[in-house]
Design an enzyme around this catalytic site. Structure first.
Site, PDB file in Angstrom:
ATOM      1  CG  HIS A 144      62.004 -60.664   2.548  1.00 53.19           C
ATOM      2  ND1 HIS A 144      62.279 -60.435   3.828  1.00 53.19           N
ATOM      3  CD2 HIS A 144      62.873 -60.588   1.736  1.00 53.19           C
ATOM      4  CE1 HIS A 144      63.656 -60.615   3.781  1.00 53.19           C
ATOM      5  NE2 HIS A 144      64.268 -60.719   2.582  1.00 53.19           N
TER       6      HIS A 144
ATOM      7  CG  ASP B 228      66.781 -63.053  -3.104  1.00 49.61           C
ATOM      8  OD1 ASP B 228      67.685 -62.661  -2.935  1.00 49.61           O
ATOM      9  OD2 ASP B 228      65.974 -62.926  -1.853  1.00 49.61           O
TER      10      ASP B 228
END
Length: 431
Positions: free
Chosen positions: A307, A365
């Site tokens: 991330h 995600d």
């Protein structure tokens, strides 16, 4: 609190005093507001990675420690004990609601969940295979033409009515987007259902037969919406703030946020995860895919790992991982080859020294894409799901900005590297 003051300037010239402002959490911020006026220089920060664009009390992230707080509450506690509607209230109003406040809020959302019939007729103008995010961007922007009674952004009551309206109508519009793509009739909201259950009913029910709501699906969706509700000054939230800073109609500002979210580097990440799994194709190809991901020259990336903000494990991924496995088991989707592939990839990557060393852990995600697939939501609708949840954060930030008496229209500056001043040459004299 005593703020430190930094001085910049040449001896004998004008000196700039820059105050180091301390927040309640996180790094201090150097106020450079007078730098151009005093020194005739800008700062250069592509991507705004070192720039605080605003002051906010809504969400705090510590990427190094893997911390995410909504109004000071750890997202882990909210995910375990709260509901999406309660979290929405918290983000909008700053405090967790009392029972009467929560019931009043729920009632207001139910009352605003329907949309004008003329809005639904807009869908007939879209091609049957139009991208869901294209339709959602356009239709949300069109709401500016319908709700003139609550668009005075300087009226606190109007701002509140807008907030409730857009949060209530987003699931209705998102479901209509899906129905248009499938050729099925629109389904109206039902006020006896909760927020997520109502959305699933509008999404999947048909007039020909009753729809049996799976409480596991509704609960999983509620959790996903909590985890996606806000994430500080990300690209789409910053877009909403920038658009809103001009004083534009709030529906237009939210439509701008949706358009930004559509980008594959932002809201399209969970969609990219499913496309990557499709590309890998089979469990037997995982080792080859991981080898390609380690090769910098291959151009192949494992989507859903790592991330930009979190340099440790994404705190939302820790929460959603357990739910992901529960959903697959309870919905009986653990025999889906794509989902089997995803879980095997997760297992291998979590043990691989390369990924551990670089802290490339599965992020929110990765798991949200798997859950959405298990719920029967097609890949091209996944960013729309993200938009429903993130609308709450967008609205909270828009409200915070508009109510700030010191608000200014956003106006970033640039480092110009183009041609210097030159004289116009008639076309006959050009080479």
């Amino acid at each position: 609190m005593n703020n430190k003051i930094y001085k910049l300037g040449d001896p004998g010239g004008k000196t700039s005093e820059m105050i180091l402002r301390e927040g309640s959490l996180g790094p201090a911020t150097l106020d450079i507001g007078t730098l151009y006026r005093d020194q005739s220089i800008f700062t250069f920060d592509p991507g705004f990675m070192s720039t605080a664009s605003c002051e906010s009390k809504i969400t705090f992230i510590d990427g190094e420690k893997g911390v995410l707080l909504y109004r000071g509450y750890p997202v882990e506690q909210l995910a375990e004990k709260s509901s999406f509607i309660e979290v929405a209230y918290l983000l909008l109003y700053g405090e967790l609601p009392s029972q009467p406040q929560l019931e009043t809020f729920r009632y207001s959302l139910r009352r605003h969940s329907m949309v004008n019939e003329a809005v639904l007729r807009f869908f007939s103008g879209f091609h049957y295979d139009a991208h869901p995010m294209a339709m959602l961007t356009a239709v949300v922007g069109s709401l500016s033409a319908f709700y003139h009674d609550s668009t005075d952004i300087h009226n606190p009551k109007h701002r509140e009515v807008f907030a409730h309206r857009i949060i209530a109508k987003m699931p209705t519009l998102a479901a209509a987007v899906y129905k248009h793509g499938t050729g099925q009739p629109f389904v109206y909201p039902k006020n006896d259902l909760g927020y997520c259950a109502n959305f699933l009913n509008m999404l999947f029910s048909v007039p020909a037969e009753p729809y049996r709501m799976d409480p596991v699906a509704a609960k999983a969706l509620d959790l996903l919406f909590i985890l996606h509700a806000d994430h500080e000054q990300n690209a789409s939230t910053s877009t909403v703030r920038l658009a809103g800073s001009s004083g534009t109609n709030p529906y237009a500002a939210i439509a701008a946020g949706i358009a930004c979210l559509w980008g594959p580097a932002h809201g399209g990440a969970n969609e990219a995860v499913l496309n990557m799994l499709k590309e890998i194709g089979d469990v037997k190809n995982i080792d080859k895919a991981i080898a390609r991901a380690k090769d910098k020259n291959s151009g192949f990336r494992l989507m859903g790992f790592g991330h930009r903000v979190y340099k440790n494990y994404d705190p939302r991924a820790k929460i959603i991982r357990a739910t992901c496995h529960q959903v697959l088991e309870k919905l009986g989707r653990d025999d889906d080859p794509t989902l089997e592939l995803a879980l095997r990839l997760e297992e291998i990557a979590l043990k691989d020294e390369y990924f551990i060393e670089k802290k490339l852990y599965p992020n929110v995600d990765f798991y949200s894409g798997i859950i959405y697939r298990a719920l029967g939501i097609p890949v091209h609708m996944m960013t729309v799901m993200f938009a429903i949840a993130r609308t709450v954060g967008w609205v909270a930030h828009w409200q915070e900005m508009i109510s700030d008496p010191h608000m200014k229209i956003g106006r970033p500056r640039q480092l110009y590297t183009g041609a210097v001043k030159r004289e116009y040459v008639d076309i006959g004299g050009r080479k």
